[in-house]
Write an enzyme that holds these catalytic residues in place. Structure first.
Site, short mmCIF file in Angstrom:
data_model
loop_
_atom_site.label_atom_id
_atom_site.label_comp_id
_atom_site.label_asym_id
_atom_site.label_seq_id
_atom_site.Cartn_x
_atom_site.Cartn_y
_atom_site.Cartn_z
N LYS A 21 0.77 -1.26 -0.05
CA LYS A 21 -0.09 0.01 -0.09
C LYS A 21 0.95 1.29 0.16
O LYS A 21 0.64 2.25 -0.92
CB LYS A 21 -0.96 -0.03 1.15
CG LYS A 21 -1.79 1.26 1.44
CD LYS A 21 -2.72 1.58 0.15
CE LYS A 21 -3.11 2.90 0.37
NZ LYS A 21 -3.95 3.43 -0.82
N CYS A 36 -3.35 11.49 1.22
CA CYS A 36 -2.46 10.42 1.44
C CYS A 36 -1.14 10.36 0.99
O CYS A 36 -0.15 9.61 1.51
CB CYS A 36 -3.16 9.09 1.22
SG CYS A 36 -4.60 8.76 2.23
N ARG A 87 -7.84 18.25 1.73
CA ARG A 87 -6.95 17.67 2.58
C ARG A 87 -5.56 17.87 1.86
O ARG A 87 -5.46 17.42 0.60
CB ARG A 87 -6.87 16.47 3.26
CG ARG A 87 -8.23 16.74 4.27
CD ARG A 87 -8.37 15.20 4.84
NE ARG A 87 -8.93 14.44 3.91
CZ ARG A 87 -9.15 13.00 4.23
NH1 ARG A 87 -9.05 12.54 5.43
NH2 ARG A 87 -9.93 12.27 3.35
P1 NAD Z 1 -11.16 10.00 7.65
O1 NAD Z 1 -10.50 11.04 8.36
O2 NAD Z 1 -12.26 10.38 6.30
O3 NAD Z 1 -12.21 9.04 8.33
C1 NAD Z 1 -11.59 8.25 9.68
C2 NAD Z 1 -12.82 8.37 10.69
O4 NAD Z 1 -12.34 7.58 11.53
C3 NAD Z 1 -13.30 9.62 11.16
O5 NAD Z 1 -14.62 9.82 10.79
C4 NAD Z 1 -13.11 9.54 12.65
O6 NAD Z 1 -14.05 10.33 13.42
C5 NAD Z 1 -13.05 8.10 12.84
N1 NAD Z 1 -12.33 7.48 14.17
C6 NAD Z 1 -11.18 7.95 14.40
N2 NAD Z 1 -10.86 7.09 15.81
C7 NAD Z 1 -11.90 6.46 15.97
C8 NAD Z 1 -12.22 5.45 16.97
N3 NAD Z 1 -11.35 5.19 18.02
N4 NAD Z 1 -13.47 5.03 16.72
C9 NAD Z 1 -14.39 5.15 16.02
N5 NAD Z 1 -14.12 6.13 14.76
C10 NAD Z 1 -12.90 6.66 14.97
O7 NAD Z 1 -10.08 9.14 7.06
P2 NAD Z 1 -9.99 8.36 5.38
O8 NAD Z 1 -9.75 9.32 4.40
O9 NAD Z 1 -11.18 7.53 5.48
O10 NAD Z 1 -8.99 7.45 5.71
C11 NAD Z 1 -8.88 6.42 6.75
C12 NAD Z 1 -7.65 5.54 6.40
O11 NAD Z 1 -7.67 5.15 4.81
C13 NAD Z 1 -6.26 6.35 6.68
O12 NAD Z 1 -5.51 5.49 7.37
C14 NAD Z 1 -6.10 6.61 5.06
O13 NAD Z 1 -4.55 6.74 4.76
C15 NAD Z 1 -6.42 5.24 4.24
N6 NAD Z 1 -6.99 5.48 2.97
C16 NAD Z 1 -7.57 6.57 2.53
C17 NAD Z 1 -7.92 6.92 1.27
C18 NAD Z 1 -8.75 8.00 0.58
O14 NAD Z 1 -8.99 8.24 -0.61
N7 NAD Z 1 -9.10 8.91 1.62
C19 NAD Z 1 -7.74 5.66 0.39
C20 NAD Z 1 -7.08 4.66 0.72
C21 NAD Z 1 -6.63 4.10 2.01
C1 UGA Z 2 -4.70 8.25 -4.02
C2 UGA Z 2 -4.31 6.88 -5.01
O1 UGA Z 2 -4.62 7.00 -6.40
C3 UGA Z 2 -5.44 5.85 -4.62
O2 UGA Z 2 -4.88 4.49 -5.25
C4 UGA Z 2 -5.17 5.65 -2.82
O3 UGA Z 2 -5.84 4.73 -2.44
C5 UGA Z 2 -5.14 6.97 -2.32
O4 UGA Z 2 -4.44 7.82 -2.78
C6 UGA Z 2 -4.90 6.98 -0.82
O5 UGA Z 2 -4.37 6.05 -0.19
O6 UGA Z 2 -5.50 7.95 -0.19
P1 UGA Z 2 -6.30 10.23 -4.22
O7 UGA Z 2 -5.37 10.98 -3.51
O8 UGA Z 2 -7.86 10.07 -3.93
O9 UGA Z 2 -6.02 8.73 -4.52
O10 UGA Z 2 -6.27 10.67 -5.88
P2 UGA Z 2 -5.52 10.69 -6.96
O11 UGA Z 2 -6.12 10.46 -8.12
O12 UGA Z 2 -4.16 9.62 -6.86
O13 UGA Z 2 -4.79 11.94 -7.25
C7 UGA Z 2 -3.74 12.61 -6.06
C8 UGA Z 2 -3.30 14.06 -6.45
O14 UGA Z 2 -2.49 13.87 -7.66
C9 UGA Z 2 -4.35 14.89 -7.00
O15 UGA Z 2 -3.84 16.26 -6.32
C10 UGA Z 2 -4.43 14.95 -8.39
O16 UGA Z 2 -4.54 16.05 -9.08
C11 UGA Z 2 -2.77 14.65 -8.82
N1 UGA Z 2 -2.56 14.10 -9.84
C12 UGA Z 2 -3.00 13.03 -10.26
C13 UGA Z 2 -1.70 14.84 -10.89
O17 UGA Z 2 -1.08 16.01 -10.52
N2 UGA Z 2 -1.25 14.23 -12.10
C14 UGA Z 2 -1.60 13.01 -12.50
O18 UGA Z 2 -1.47 12.78 -13.65
C15 UGA Z 2 -2.43 12.46 -11.41
#
Ligand code: NAD
Ligand code: UGA
Length: 463
Positions: free
Chosen positions: A223, A279, A349
Site C-alpha cells: 500500500k 495520503c 486535505r
Molecule cells: P477520515 O478522516 O475521512 O475518516 C476516519 C474516521 O475514523 C473519522 O470519521 C473519525 O472520526 C473515525 N475515528 C477515529 N478514531 C476512531 C475511533 N477510535 N473509533 C471510531 N471512529 C474513529 O479518513 P479516511 O480518508 O477514510 O482514511 C482512513 C484510512 O484509510 C487512512 O489510514 C488513510 O490513509 C486510508 N486511505 C484513505 C483513502 C482516501 O482516499 N481517503 C484511500 C485509501 C486509504
Molecule cells: C490516491 C491513490 O490514487 C489511491 O490509489 C489511494 O488509495 C489513495 O491515494 C489513498 O491512499 O488515499 P487520491 O489521493 O484520492 O488517491 O487521488 P489521485 O487520483 O491519486 O490524485 C492525487 C493527486 O495527484 C491529486 O492532487 C491529483 O490532481 C494529482 N495528480 C494525479 C496529478 O497531479 N497528475 C496526475 O497525472 C494524476
C-alpha cells in the site's frame, strides 16, 4: 440495528470516513445477505450518513447508500455494541502524520488506531477477525495482535491486512471494479481460514483472479509503495515540466511520447500544480520514516525527493504568477478556480491550492476562491487569512470579475467550457490565465486576448 440471526455474516467497520463509508456501502449493496454496520465516534458524521446529505461528496455514493441503508447497511455511534455483535471488524480510522514528539512531521500518528484496538478488546466477548483497512506502517499488524491477544477473556483475534486502493472522486467505480483486492494473512491455519472468509466476501462481485493474497507485511508495504510510485510519476512529470518551460518543449507532447511506451503506460503523467490529498504526502513521509528507522538513509532520501519536487512545483507556480505580473501582485485581485485537491470531490486535505493561496496572500494579493464543492472546506483551511484579502465566490464568473489574473488549480470539467470571452471582458487588463492543470484551450484564450501561462509549455503572451 437488526437481529443477529437474520444475516449470513455480520461485518463492522470502525471509522465512517472517506474509506469506511463508501467501502461498506458497496459491500452492503453487493451482498444483501450480510449485515454491514459502520460506526464512528463522530456523531455528526454518523447523523449525516443516516441522512441524504452525506458527509462526503463522491459521485454515485448516495445511490449506493440508498440501495442498502436500513436493509443491511446501518450507521451507528454505539461502537461497543456493534463490536460485540460483529464477526469481522474492518478498521478504517484516520492515520495522519504525527505532529508531536518522536517522529513528528513524518511518522504516522497511530493513536486512533491503538485506541480502536483497545476498544475492540474491551467490547468483545468472542473471537473475531480484525481487518486493517487504514494505511499503516509495515508490521503494525504485529502491534495490533499483541494488544488484541493480550486479553484475559480467552478470546483470539486474527489480524488481516486489506489495504484500500480507492481514489477520491472515483471511489464507487474503484470499489465496484477494483484493479485488484489485496489480502495479507499469516500462513497459519487460523490466518488462512480468516483470509478465505475475506476472499469469499469480495468474490461476491470481484473476479477471483483479481483477489490476490500475500503475507501480512507485504500487504502493508504494498500500500505504501503503491502510493509512493503513483506520486513519484507525478513528481517525475512535474520535474520535466520545469525543464520544458526553460527549453520550449511541451510537456503534453513529452508525456504522450513517454506514455506510449507500453512499459511506462500513459496514466498519471499529467503535469500539474502539484499533487495533494490526504495520503500521498502522508504515506511517503511514513515510508521515509520507516526507511530511516531501518538505517536505510539513501532509500529515505530517494523517496523524500518525491515530496521535495512537489513542494518545488507549488512554489514555482506562484513564482511564475508573480514574475509574469510585473514582479508584484500586491493588491491585485487573483481568482483561483478550484480549491479541491482534484476534481469530483469536496476534499481539500493537503490540496496544492492551500499552499498557493497562502503564498499569494503573503504577496499581499486579494485572493478570490471559487469551487463547485469545496468552498466550506476552503473557508476552514484559510481561516487565519488576513481580514479583507480573501473572498469566496460560488460563481467563477463573479470570482473573475475585476481580477487581474485567474489560476486554474483543480481540473473541474466545468472550467473547460466557461465563456472565457465574457470573463476576459470583465477582467482588468492585461488579463492573465495561469493554467495549473493544462485543461484549457490555450490558443483560443490567447486569441481572446489573455496572456496564457500553462504548466510545462511555452507561454502565449501579448506583452
Ligand atoms: P477520515 O478522516 O475521512 O475518516 C476516519 C474516521 O475514523 C473519522 O470519521 C473519525 O472520526 C473515525 N475515528 C477515529 N478514531 C476512531 C475511533 N477510535 N473509533 C471510531 N471512529 C474513529 O479518513 P479516511 O480518508 O477514510 O482514511 C482512513 C484510512 O484509510 C487512512 O489510514 C488513510 O490513509 C486510508 N486511505 C484513505 C483513502 C482516501 O482516499 N481517503 C484511500 C485509501 C486509504
Ligand atoms: C490516491 C491513490 O490514487 C489511491 O490509489 C489511494 O488509495 C489513495 O491515494 C489513498 O491512499 O488515499 P487520491 O489521493 O484520492 O488517491 O487521488 P489521485 O487520483 O491519486 O490524485 C492525487 C493527486 O495527484 C491529486 O492532487 C491529483 O490532481 C494529482 N495528480 C494525479 C496529478 O497531479 N497528475 C496526475 O497525472 C494524476
Amino acid at each position: 440495528m437488526s437481529n443477529k440471526s437474520q444475516f449470513e455474516r455480520r461485518l463492522l467497520c470502525i471509522g465512517a470516513g472517506h474509506v469506511g463509508g463508501p467501502t461498506m456501502a458497496v459491500i452492503a449493496a453487493r451482498c444483501p445477505r450480510y449485515q454491514v454496520t459502520v460506526v464512528d465516534v463522530n456523531a455528526d458524521r454518523i447523523g449525516a450518513w443516516q441522512s441524504d446529505a452525506l458527509p462526503i461528496y463522491e459521485p454515485g455514493l448516495l445511490e449506493v447508500v440508498k440501495q442498502a441503508r436500513g436493509r443491511n447497511l446501518f450507521f451507528s455511534t454505539d461502537v461497543a455494541q456493534a463490536i460485540d455483535n460483529a464477526e469481522i471488524i474492518f478498521v478504517s480510522v484516520n492515520t495522519p502524520t504525527k505532529t508531536f514528539g518522536e517522529g513528528a512531521g513524518k511518522a504516522p500518528d497511530l493513536q486512533y488506531w491503538e485506541k480502536t484496538a483497545r476498544t475492540i478488546v474491551e467490547a468483545s466477548r468472542g473471537s473475531k477477525v480484525v481487518v486493517e483497512k487504514s494505511t499503516l506502517p509495515v508490521r503494525t499488524a504485529h502491534a495490533m495482535e499483541r494488544i488484541l491477544n493480550s486479553n484475559r477473556k480467552g478470546i483470539r483475534f486474527e489480524v488481516l491486512s486489506n489495504p484500500e486502493f480507492l481514489a477520491e472522486g472515483t471511489a464507487i467505480r474503484d470499489l465496484e471494479s477494483p484493479d485488484r483486492v489485496l489480502i495479507g494473512a499469516h500462513e497459519t491455519p487460523s490466518g488462512i481460514a480468516a483470509r478465505d472468509v475475506l476472499v469469499e466476501i469480495y468474490s461476491n462481485w470481484v473476479p477471483r483472479a483479481q483477489i490476490i493474497t500475500s503475507n501480512v507485511w507485504s500487504a502493508e508495504l504494498s500500500k505504501l509503495a503503491c502510493n509512493a510510485f503513483l506520486a513519484q510519476r507525478i513528481s517525475s512529470i512535474n520535474a520535466i515540466s520545469a525543464l520544458c518551460e526553460k527549453t520550449a518543449a511541451d510537456v503534453s507532447e513529452v508525456s504522450r511520447a513517454i506514455g506510449l511506451d507500453s512499459r511506462i503506460g500513459s496514466r498519471f503523467l499529467n503535469a500539474s500544480v502539484g499533487f495533494g490529498g490526504s495520503c500521498f504526502r502522508k504515506d511517503i513521509l511514513n515510508l521515509v520514516y520507516l526507511c530511516e528507522s531501518c538505517g536505510l538513509q539513501e532509500v529515505a532520501r530517494y523517496w523524500q525527493s518525491v515530496i521535495s519536487m512537489n513542494e518545488f512545483q507549488k512554489t514555482r507556480f506562484v513564482q511564475t504568477i508573480v514574475s509574469a505580473m510585473f514582479d508584484t501582485v500586491t493588491e491585485k485581485r487573483i481568482a483561483l478556480f478550484g480549491f479541491a485537491f482534484k476534481k469530483d470531490t469536496g476534499d481539500t486535505r493537503d490540496s496544492p491550492a492551500i499552499a498557493i493561496a497562502n503564498k499569494l496572500l503573503d504577496e499581499r494579493a486579494l485572493v478570490v476562491i471559487s469551487d463547485p464543492k469545496a468552498l466550506a472546506n476552503a473557508r476552514l483551511d484559510l481561516a487565519g487569512a488576513p481580514a479583507g484579502r480573501l473572498l469566496f465566490e460560488e460563481s467563477p464568473y463573479q470570482a473573475a470579475r475585476g481580477a487581474h489574473a485567474l489560476a486554474i488549480l483543480t481540473e473541474w470539467d466545468d472550467y473547460r467550457t466557461l465563456d472565457y470571452r465574457s470573463i476576459f471582458d470583465s477582467m482588468e487588463k492585461p488579463a492573465f490565465v495561469f493554467d495549473g492543470r493544462n485543461i484549457l484551450d490555450h490558443k483560443a484564450l490567447h486569441a481572446i486576448g489573455f496572456n496564457v501561462f500553462p504548466i510545462g509549455k511555452p507561454a502565449l503572451t501579448h506583452l
